[in-house]
Scaffold this motif. Structure first.
Motif, PDB file in Angstrom:
ATOM      1  N   SER A  29     -16.085 -17.429   8.055  1.00 32.26           N
ATOM      2  CA  SER A  29     -17.412 -16.966   8.190  1.00 32.26           C
ATOM      3  C   SER A  29     -17.362 -15.784   9.315  1.00 32.26           C
ATOM      4  O   SER A  29     -16.781 -15.737  10.368  1.00 32.26           O
ATOM      5  CB  SER A  29     -18.385 -18.241   8.708  1.00 32.26           C
ATOM      6  OG  SER A  29     -18.443 -19.131   7.919  1.00 32.26           O
ATOM      7  N   PHE A  30     -18.162 -14.773   8.878  1.00 35.77           N
ATOM      8  CA  PHE A  30     -18.230 -13.763   9.437  1.00 35.77           C
ATOM      9  C   PHE A  30     -19.626 -13.297  10.035  1.00 35.77           C
ATOM     10  O   PHE A  30     -20.798 -13.080   9.306  1.00 35.77           O
ATOM     11  CB  PHE A  30     -17.944 -12.545   8.839  1.00 35.77           C
ATOM     12  CG  PHE A  30     -17.411 -11.075   9.571  1.00 35.77           C
ATOM     13  CD1 PHE A  30     -16.426 -11.080  10.127  1.00 35.77           C
ATOM     14  CD2 PHE A  30     -18.439 -10.002   9.594  1.00 35.77           C
ATOM     15  CE1 PHE A  30     -16.131  -9.880  11.033  1.00 35.77           C
ATOM     16  CE2 PHE A  30     -18.308  -9.102  10.413  1.00 35.77           C
ATOM     17  CZ  PHE A  30     -17.113  -8.708  11.077  1.00 35.77           C
ATOM     18  N   LEU A  31     -19.880 -13.179  11.369  1.00 37.06           N
ATOM     19  CA  LEU A  31     -21.073 -12.732  11.891  1.00 37.06           C
ATOM     20  C   LEU A  31     -21.419 -11.455  11.940  1.00 37.06           C
ATOM     21  O   LEU A  31     -20.663 -10.654  12.710  1.00 37.06           O
ATOM     22  CB  LEU A  31     -21.401 -13.538  13.437  1.00 37.06           C
ATOM     23  CG  LEU A  31     -22.745 -13.301  13.920  1.00 37.06           C
ATOM     24  CD1 LEU A  31     -23.976 -14.078  13.325  1.00 37.06           C
ATOM     25  CD2 LEU A  31     -22.661 -13.718  15.469  1.00 37.06           C
ATOM     26  N   TYR A  32     -22.683 -10.919  11.144  1.00 39.01           N
ATOM     27  CA  TYR A  32     -22.799  -9.483  11.343  1.00 39.01           C
ATOM     28  C   TYR A  32     -24.459  -9.248  11.344  1.00 39.01           C
ATOM     29  O   TYR A  32     -25.190  -9.827  10.408  1.00 39.01           O
ATOM     30  CB  TYR A  32     -22.075  -8.761  10.309  1.00 39.01           C
ATOM     31  CG  TYR A  32     -22.517  -7.401   9.795  1.00 39.01           C
ATOM     32  CD1 TYR A  32     -21.881  -6.486  10.776  1.00 39.01           C
ATOM     33  CD2 TYR A  32     -23.400  -6.864   8.880  1.00 39.01           C
ATOM     34  CE1 TYR A  32     -22.413  -4.996  10.962  1.00 39.01           C
ATOM     35  CE2 TYR A  32     -23.917  -5.522   8.947  1.00 39.01           C
ATOM     36  CZ  TYR A  32     -23.105  -4.775   9.961  1.00 39.01           C
ATOM     37  OH  TYR A  32     -23.332  -3.238   9.797  1.00 39.01           O
ATOM     38  N   ASP A  33     -24.923  -8.515  12.029  1.00 39.39           N
ATOM     39  CA  ASP A  33     -26.182  -8.036  12.393  1.00 39.39           C
ATOM     40  C   ASP A  33     -27.037  -9.418  12.272  1.00 39.39           C
ATOM     41  O   ASP A  33     -28.225  -9.234  11.494  1.00 39.39           O
ATOM     42  CB  ASP A  33     -26.538  -7.236  11.191  1.00 39.39           C
ATOM     43  CG  ASP A  33     -27.899  -6.435  11.545  1.00 39.39           C
ATOM     44  OD1 ASP A  33     -28.224  -6.391  12.785  1.00 39.39           O
ATOM     45  OD2 ASP A  33     -28.502  -5.815  10.464  1.00 39.39           O
TER      46      ASP A  33
END
Length: 234
Positions: free
Chosen positions: A111-115
């Motif tokens: 999982s990638f957290l972006y904005d």
């Protein structure tokens, strides 16, 4: 925590890839998403029987444990155990030396957290071949096996697609699999920092992935998101 895996390879592909035979081939079922938060079984190969593919309940329980799976998981989640912290678990640490295994998968998820939003990535080997993740197992009082993935914070490329944690599953090539399952293995000489040799790929999938009760035919297909930078393992 890594709590979902994928296994879309059929029996023959798995047996061919690992030069081993399923103990109970008719029990094996493909699944695009395996949710470890409910009681699930995974195909494993143990160091005590490297030519046989067995099944183990995902979420390791203490050796000779007699109670229910969920009663222990409510106390501590053991889907993953960190290589850096296992020595503090006196019931689990001996298994690292005596009862190692590999878990057969065709993919796992990051999982990638972006904005302010989180995006799921599906990680898989080139040509969608089955591959191995490092694990340990226990034998329960009723003879069934249970298993945990071993995770590590060692340097790798997964941080490019997973920035909400620093621990990752240990994906192994054939040579490292054989060494991991060897009874003669000296862990201090294993060279875990050099394991990242698989041709792993990754792409974003639908955020429906985060809904535990939603699985559909093309759930693993690429999903494009406007505004999300192009991210990869390279």
């Amino acid at each position: 925590m890594f709590y979902k895996l994928s296994n879309t390879s059929d029996v023959l592909k798995i047996e061919d890839a690992f030069d081993a035979k399923f103990k109970y081939p008719l029990l094996y079922k493909t699944a695009p998403i395996i949710n470890g938060l409910s009681e699930q079984s995974l195909p494993v190969i143990t160091m005590n029987n490297p030519k046989q593919i067995d099944y183990a309940i995902w979420g390791i329980l203490p050796q000779d444990y007699k109670e229910d799976w969920d009663s222990f998981q409510n106390l501590t989640n053991t889907l993953n155990i960190s290589l850096n912290k296992i020595n503090a678990l006196d019931w689990a640490y001996p298994l690292l030396n005596e009862q190692r295994c590999i878990v057969v998968v065709s993919g796992f998820f990051t999982s990638f957290l972006y904005d302010g939003e989180v995006y799921p990535f599906y990680v898989y080997e080139e040509n969608h071949k089955p591959f191995a993740l490092a694990g340990i197992y226990s034998t329960l009082a009723d003879g069934f096996l249970s298993v945990s993935l071993i995770t590590s914070a060692l340097k790798n490329n997964f941080k490019n697609i997973h920035n909400i944690g620093h621990e990752f599953p240990i994906a192994m090539d054939d040579a490292h699999c054989k060494n991991w399952l060897s009874k003669d293995l000296e862990l201090s000489n294993f060279g875990i920092e050099n394991i990242d040799r698989l041709e792993l790929k990754a792409h974003t999938i639908s955020r429906e992935f985060y809904k535990n009760d939603i699985i559909y035919d093309n759930v693993l297909e690429p999903a494009n998101y406007i505004g999300l930078p192009k991210l990869s393992l390279k």
